[in-house]
Design a protein around this motif. Sequence first.
Motif, short mmCIF file in Angstrom:
data_model
loop_
_atom_site.label_atom_id
_atom_site.label_comp_id
_atom_site.label_asym_id
_atom_site.label_seq_id
_atom_site.Cartn_x
_atom_site.Cartn_y
_atom_site.Cartn_z
N LEU A 115 -6.45 3.93 2.41
CA LEU A 115 -7.89 4.16 2.32
C LEU A 115 -8.54 4.03 3.68
O LEU A 115 -8.27 3.10 4.42
N VAL A 116 -9.41 4.99 4.00
CA VAL A 116 -10.21 4.87 5.21
C VAL A 116 -11.67 4.91 4.79
O VAL A 116 -12.09 5.82 4.09
N VAL A 117 -12.45 3.91 5.15
CA VAL A 117 -13.87 3.87 4.82
C VAL A 117 -14.66 4.01 6.12
O VAL A 117 -14.42 3.28 7.07
N GLU A 118 -15.59 4.95 6.14
CA GLU A 118 -16.42 5.11 7.32
C GLU A 118 -17.65 4.24 7.18
O GLU A 118 -18.34 4.31 6.17
N GLY A 119 -17.95 3.43 8.16
CA GLY A 119 -19.08 2.52 8.05
C GLY A 119 -20.33 2.98 8.77
O GLY A 119 -21.32 2.30 8.76
N PHE A 155 -14.49 17.95 8.51
CA PHE A 155 -13.35 17.99 9.43
C PHE A 155 -12.77 16.58 9.60
O PHE A 155 -11.56 16.37 9.61
N HIS A 156 -13.68 15.61 9.74
CA HIS A 156 -13.26 14.23 9.98
C HIS A 156 -12.43 13.68 8.81
O HIS A 156 -11.32 13.18 9.00
N GLU A 157 -12.97 13.81 7.60
CA GLU A 157 -12.27 13.22 6.45
C GLU A 157 -10.97 13.96 6.12
O GLU A 157 -9.98 13.34 5.73
N ALA A 159 -9.12 15.49 8.30
CA ALA A 159 -8.13 15.11 9.32
C ALA A 159 -7.43 13.82 8.88
O ALA A 159 -6.21 13.68 9.03
N HIS A 160 -8.19 12.87 8.29
CA HIS A 160 -7.56 11.66 7.76
C HIS A 160 -6.55 12.01 6.67
O HIS A 160 -5.49 11.40 6.56
N GLU A 161 -6.90 12.98 5.83
CA GLU A 161 -5.97 13.38 4.76
C GLU A 161 -4.67 13.93 5.36
O GLU A 161 -3.58 13.63 4.88
N CYS A 210 -17.55 7.69 20.67
CA CYS A 210 -16.91 6.38 20.84
C CYS A 210 -16.38 5.81 19.52
O CYS A 210 -15.61 4.84 19.53
N TYR A 211 -16.76 6.38 18.41
CA TYR A 211 -16.17 5.96 17.13
C TYR A 211 -14.65 6.16 17.18
O TYR A 211 -13.89 5.44 16.54
N GLY A 212 -14.21 7.13 17.95
CA GLY A 212 -12.78 7.40 18.11
C GLY A 212 -12.04 6.29 18.82
O GLY A 212 -10.81 6.25 18.82
N ALA A 217 -6.25 6.19 14.25
CA ALA A 217 -6.61 7.09 13.14
C ALA A 217 -7.97 7.71 13.38
O ALA A 217 -8.17 8.93 13.21
N GLU A 218 -8.94 6.88 13.80
CA GLU A 218 -10.27 7.42 14.07
C GLU A 218 -10.24 8.34 15.29
O GLU A 218 -10.99 9.31 15.37
N PHE A 219 -9.37 8.03 16.24
CA PHE A 219 -9.27 8.89 17.42
C PHE A 219 -8.84 10.30 17.02
O PHE A 219 -9.43 11.29 17.44
N PHE A 220 -7.84 10.40 16.16
CA PHE A 220 -7.38 11.73 15.72
C PHE A 220 -8.49 12.45 14.95
O PHE A 220 -8.73 13.65 15.15
N ALA A 221 -9.21 11.72 14.08
CA ALA A 221 -10.26 12.36 13.28
C ALA A 221 -11.42 12.83 14.17
O ALA A 221 -11.93 13.95 14.01
N VAL A 222 -11.81 12.00 15.13
CA VAL A 222 -12.90 12.36 16.04
C VAL A 222 -12.47 13.50 16.97
O VAL A 222 -13.23 14.44 17.23
ZN LIG Z 1 -12.76 8.09 9.95
#
Ligand SMILES: [Zn+2]
Length: 261
Positions: A115-119, A155-157, A159-161, A210-212, A217-222
């Motif tokens: 699970l990835v939760v974006e805050g 795109f972001h979510e 990419a996590h998938e 900078c969220y990346g 994981a966040e780096f790849f999504a960003v």
């Molecule tokens: Zn994310």
Amino acid sequence: MLFSWFRNRRRRKLRDAPFPAEWETIIEDNVRHVARLSEPERLQLESNVQVFVAEKNWEGVYGQEINDEVCVTVAAQACYLIVGLNIGWYDRVQSILIYPNAYSAPQQFTVSGSLVVEGRSHRLGEAWYRGPVVLSWPDVLSGGRREGRRSNLVFHEFAHELDMLNGGSADGTPPMHSPVDAERWKSVMTEEFSNLCRDCRSGQPSLLDCYGAENAAEFFAVATETFFQEPVRLRRRHPQLYETLSHFYRQDPATRLLPAT
Ligand SMILES: [Zn+2]
């Protein structure tokens, strides 16, 4: 075996149906990127959209209506990512939950296995392995209409998938096409991630959000968001990162933005 035979047969039927004219209008209005695809790419995207809309379970939360506009706007952006791959990359995505607005989420950012939760309040979403992708409708729309420049929630979510296909947890490395690609991926992504962490720590301006810098994981999504939202600038300022993502996605979006000669 039997299941995949039935699935392929069902998909062929879905793809053979004419693409609805209303869906074309929705894509034209809400997913601006598609206008830049070549004709074969656009046809591929449309045929994947037909399968995606039919196969996923769609659910609106807190009164959010689920209609063609919602489904097609999400599906076209999700399928834009895989124009160079195939619809099988989303087989593990079972359902899409749509919220009418950014919803209340845990304040703490967490990545826990599947699970990835974006805050962040301005683009909330979640991606579960073998579970739902959760999206806020206004953010789906603004990403598709390119209102946020670098940001694109879908795109972001998704990419996590793709990331979670590689072992079930988001670690910044989706399944690679070859061992050589995996080596190259590791070296480029590690270097680019550490450069982003350094720039964000020291307050240097960076093309990547900078969220990346939160984790790999966040780096790849960003990086995926920037690759598709700002391809020309990414190619100019981070050529190795651009080339690595282009190789993985089997797409070269920067060339789509150059004037035809
Ligand atoms: Zn994310």
